[in-house]
Design a protein around this motif. Structure first.
Motif, mmCIF file in Angstrom:
data_model
loop_
_atom_site.group_PDB
_atom_site.id
_atom_site.type_symbol
_atom_site.label_atom_id
_atom_site.label_comp_id
_atom_site.label_asym_id
_atom_site.label_seq_id
_atom_site.Cartn_x
_atom_site.Cartn_y
_atom_site.Cartn_z
ATOM 1 N N GLY A 187 -104.084 -110.096 -149.619
ATOM 2 C CA GLY A 187 -102.649 -109.866 -149.835
ATOM 3 C C GLY A 187 -101.828 -111.132 -149.857
ATOM 4 N N ASN A 188 -102.500 -112.287 -149.752
ATOM 5 C CA ASN A 188 -101.878 -113.602 -149.869
ATOM 6 C C ASN A 188 -100.770 -113.837 -148.841
ATOM 7 O OD1 ASN A 188 -103.312 -114.879 -152.192
ATOM 8 N ND2 ASN A 188 -102.717 -112.939 -153.132
ATOM 9 N N VAL A 189 -99.730 -114.586 -149.229
ATOM 10 C CA VAL A 189 -98.696 -115.022 -148.276
ATOM 11 C C VAL A 189 -97.976 -113.829 -147.661
ATOM 12 C CG1 VAL A 189 -96.592 -116.387 -147.993
ATOM 13 C CG2 VAL A 189 -98.388 -117.181 -149.531
ATOM 14 N N ARG A 190 -97.773 -112.778 -148.452
ATOM 15 C CA ARG A 190 -97.087 -111.590 -147.923
ATOM 16 C C ARG A 190 -97.908 -110.949 -146.803
ATOM 17 N NH1 ARG A 190 -96.678 -108.554 -152.453
ATOM 18 N NH2 ARG A 190 -94.790 -109.644 -153.107
ATOM 19 N N GLU A 191 -99.225 -110.896 -146.972
ATOM 20 C CA GLU A 191 -100.083 -110.336 -145.929
ATOM 21 C C GLU A 191 -100.054 -111.209 -144.673
ATOM 22 O OE1 GLU A 191 -104.720 -108.878 -145.168
ATOM 23 O OE2 GLU A 191 -104.235 -110.100 -146.922
ATOM 24 N N LEU A 192 -100.100 -112.532 -144.862
ATOM 25 C CA LEU A 192 -100.046 -113.449 -143.719
ATOM 26 C C LEU A 192 -98.755 -113.255 -142.937
ATOM 27 C CD1 LEU A 192 -101.043 -115.858 -142.041
ATOM 28 C CD2 LEU A 192 -100.062 -117.371 -143.769
ATOM 29 N N GLU A 193 -97.642 -113.115 -143.632
ATOM 30 C CA GLU A 193 -96.351 -112.909 -142.955
ATOM 31 C C GLU A 193 -96.380 -111.644 -142.107
ATOM 32 O OE1 GLU A 193 -91.566 -112.722 -144.047
ATOM 33 O OE2 GLU A 193 -93.060 -112.618 -145.650
ATOM 34 N N ASN A 194 -96.939 -110.550 -142.652
ATOM 35 C CA ASN A 194 -97.010 -109.290 -141.905
ATOM 36 C C ASN A 194 -97.953 -109.404 -140.701
ATOM 37 O OD1 ASN A 194 -95.269 -108.116 -143.747
ATOM 38 N ND2 ASN A 194 -96.907 -107.270 -145.008
ATOM 39 N N VAL A 195 -99.087 -110.105 -140.875
ATOM 40 C CA VAL A 195 -100.046 -110.294 -139.789
ATOM 41 C C VAL A 195 -99.403 -111.062 -138.631
ATOM 42 C CG1 VAL A 195 -102.126 -111.607 -139.145
ATOM 43 C CG2 VAL A 195 -102.174 -110.105 -141.144
ATOM 44 N N ILE A 196 -98.655 -112.119 -138.960
ATOM 45 C CA ILE A 196 -98.019 -112.932 -137.920
ATOM 46 C C ILE A 196 -96.904 -112.158 -137.220
ATOM 47 C CG2 ILE A 196 -96.683 -115.018 -137.485
ATOM 48 C CD1 ILE A 196 -99.709 -115.432 -138.011
ATOM 49 N N GLU A 197 -96.141 -111.383 -137.965
ATOM 50 C CA GLU A 197 -95.088 -110.589 -137.325
ATOM 51 C C GLU A 197 -95.699 -109.611 -136.322
ATOM 52 O OE1 GLU A 197 -91.207 -107.802 -138.401
ATOM 53 O OE2 GLU A 197 -92.634 -108.322 -139.983
ATOM 54 N N ARG A 198 -96.810 -108.964 -136.693
ATOM 55 C CA ARG A 198 -97.508 -108.048 -135.792
ATOM 56 C C ARG A 198 -97.981 -108.785 -134.540
ATOM 57 N NH1 ARG A 198 -102.821 -106.693 -134.522
ATOM 58 N NH2 ARG A 198 -103.336 -104.463 -134.402
ATOM 59 N N ALA A 199 -98.578 -109.972 -134.740
ATOM 60 C CA ALA A 199 -99.116 -110.737 -133.613
ATOM 61 C C ALA A 199 -98.008 -111.181 -132.667
ATOM 62 C CB ALA A 199 -99.888 -111.940 -134.130
ATOM 63 N N VAL A 200 -96.874 -111.588 -133.212
ATOM 64 C CA VAL A 200 -95.741 -112.009 -132.370
ATOM 65 C C VAL A 200 -95.260 -110.846 -131.515
ATOM 66 C CG1 VAL A 200 -93.311 -112.705 -132.453
ATOM 67 C CG2 VAL A 200 -94.990 -113.902 -133.857
ATOM 68 N N ILE A 201 -95.160 -109.672 -132.109
ATOM 69 C CA ILE A 201 -94.688 -108.492 -131.372
ATOM 70 C C ILE A 201 -95.674 -108.108 -130.265
ATOM 71 C CG2 ILE A 201 -94.245 -106.008 -131.590
ATOM 72 C CD1 ILE A 201 -93.188 -106.626 -134.446
ATOM 73 N N LEU A 202 -96.990 -108.216 -130.531
ATOM 74 C CA LEU A 202 -98.006 -107.797 -129.565
ATOM 75 C C LEU A 202 -98.272 -108.825 -128.473
ATOM 76 C CD1 LEU A 202 -100.673 -106.127 -131.904
ATOM 77 C CD2 LEU A 202 -98.892 -105.022 -130.546
#
Length: 535
Positions: free
Chosen positions: A432-447
């Protein structure tokens, strides 16, 4: 502030300025006109025109700037000027206390800078070009005040060889500022909504330009450097651009960077997603429609091409257009003429077209799904944005950016990313490229619970051996092993490979930690050399 003993570091000429052709007596008739304008309440515009003429002709200023202070938005902006381009004038936005202009508004005190090159407060927010003459120039900035309320500033810039003349001009401009203060207040009161809208418009334009500048597209890898070079080249032309790349690589950012670096940057940047519009509405969305053209068309509507007149239209996912709409798009590319649905009158549009797609248009042409003539019209300057998996260390740069961005948005304070988490991010292939990375990092920050992003904060897809090349799966036992491994690595990393200190941090004996290190193939020597561990 208005210091009569300003030092220039060169000979001072305290001569009669009338003898040099710079006689301030010549300003008296102009001042009389200014006083007439003020007494007749002719308005601020007439008064400012006279003031700028005095500064340019009589005071021989290189630049003159009059700012107004909008208290509602707490913003100072350039209202009138000479010696600046329109582009430079629009960049001149300050907050109170920011730069020389902001300090004058904040303090209500004039500031005189004998040499711009020696002032740490001079921001050159307008971006005016530097020169040897400008480095030697003095800068005068005085407040426009009514009572104790600051309404704006008057500023001038020129080279002075006489400190006495500089002092006289500063006092002269201060007197003018006092004269026009009532008109400035009336203008701000009468135009408060207009001033607020003007200020907000300038602020948003500057924000958009900063957002879409090529320098702000994150990545230093060689494939991205090639993209930046193409952006630089096409920005100076009006050529049609086709941006190619997988979904999520940032094609819209590239399109925005091209527009905001081009001569059409002051015009609109209109985005049209060809895949998001139903087939029966795509034509109306692009070209507009007349009242009554179809059921529900209760009023005439300007399409995206008309809205983009004088600027740029970005056609995202252009490969999703039907053949019928493709034919109409071809006409626009050839003739720069559109026709609204239900209309019979052709309308000329001055618009640059940037298209993007994640599909193989050449293959679609062969299958008869995309018009060949349109394909070659779009394929003037192709720019291929590389997928994230081909951008190497850009993953780390983007991760740092998204961590900071998501931390602010979620009111978290993430201080670092653990080594195992970084290994997982680097090993993953990012479909999913940069968009996927952004979503993965947002999830990790929240968790994250401890201001650190750990490997177990990342999605399961990044933790499986198939995806990352690691040895741990996603079963309960494997997950426990993954957490244990990561905690050992982090403890050894923080203790610089000292097993005893790491064992104390983990609440284990040295022997117990040694057994676990042996199980996972971890060597303390790895952490003493600074080399990242491998599982």
């Amino acid at each position: 502030m208005l210091d009569p003993d300003l030092a220039f570091g060169e000979p001072v000429d305290d001569f009669s300025h009338c003898g040099t052709g710079e006689c301030r007596v010549n300003t008296l008739p102009v001042l009389y006109r200014l006083n007439q304008v003020i007494s007749e309440s002719s308005g601020l515009a007439d008064a400012l025109r006279i003031i700028l003429d005095i500064m340019r002709v009589s005071l021989r200023m290189d630049r003159g700037i009059i700012t107004l202070y909008d208290r509602r938005s707490d913003t100072i902006f350039i209202h009138e000027s000479f010696g600046l381009t329109d582009e430079e004038r629009k960049r001149g936005i300050y907050a109170p206390g920011e730069g020389i202009t902001g300090k004058v508004v904040e303090s209500g005190q004039a500031i005189v800078v004998p040499r711009l090159s020696e002032s740490a407060d001079f921001l050159n927010r307008t971006g005016s070009p530097e020169s040897e003459r400008r480095a030697k120039a003095a800068f005068i900035c005085v407040p426009i005040m009514l009572g104790k309320k600051v309404l704006g500033t008057i500023a001038g810039e020129r080279v002075y060889r006489s400190r006495l003349l500089l002092k006289q001009d500063a006092e002269f401009i201060a007197a003018i500022a006092l004269m026009i203060a009532p008109l400035a207040e009336l203008y701000l009161i009468a135009n408060v909504e207009k001033v607020a809208l003007e200020t907000e418009n300038l602020r948003l334009r500057n924000e958009l330009k900063e957002r879409y500048q090529p320098a702000n597209i994150i990545g230093n890898s060689k494939p991205m450097q090639e993209v930046y070079e193409l952006i630089r080249k096409v920005s100076t032309s009006r050529a049609t651009v086709l941006i190619l790349g997988e979904s999520g690589v940032g094609k819209e950012l590239v399109a925005g960077a091209i527009h905001y670096s081009s001569a059409a940057s002051e015009g609109p940047f209109v985005k049209f997603n060809c895949a998001a519009i139903p087939e029966n509405l795509a034509e109306s969305g692009l070209f507009g429609h007349e009242k009554g053209a179809f059921t529900g068309a209760l009023a005439a509507h300007k399409g995206s091409f008309e809205q983009a007149d004088g600027g740029t239209i970005f056609l995202d996912e252009v490969g999703e257009l039907t053949l019928a709409v493709q034919a109409k798009l071809l006409r626009v590319l050839q003739e720069r003429v559109i026709e609204r649905v239900g209309g019979s009158r052709p309308l000329k549009v001055d618009v640059r077209i940037i298209a993007a797609t994640n599909r193989d248009l050449a293959a679609m042409v062969e299958r008869g799904e995309f018009r060949e003539d349109l394909y070659y019209r779009l394929y003037v300057v192709p720019i291929t944005v590389p997928p994230l998996r081909d951008r190497g260390s850009d993953v780390i740069l983007l991760t740092d950016h998204f961590v900071a961005q998501s931390s602010r948005a979620n009111h978290k304070s993430i201080k670092r990313i653990s080594t195992p988490a970084l290994n997982m991010l680097m090993a993953y292939h990012w479909p999913g490229n940069v968009r996927e990375l952004e979503n993965v990092i947002e999830r990790a920050v929240i968790l994250s619970d401890d201001d650190v992003i750990h490997g177990y904060n990342l999605p399961p897809s990044l933790q499986t051996s198939d995806e990352t090349g690691t040895t741990f799966g996603v079963s309960l036992e494997s997950k426990i092993h993954a957490v244990e491994y990561e905690m050992i690595v982090e403890a050894l990393k923080s203790s610089n490979g000292n097993v005893g200190l790491a064992a104390n941090e983990l609440g284990l004996t040295r022997r117990m930690l040694g057994l676990r290190m042996e199980r996972y193939g971890i060597s303390y020597k790895t952490f003493r050399t600074g080399t990242p561990p491998r599982r």
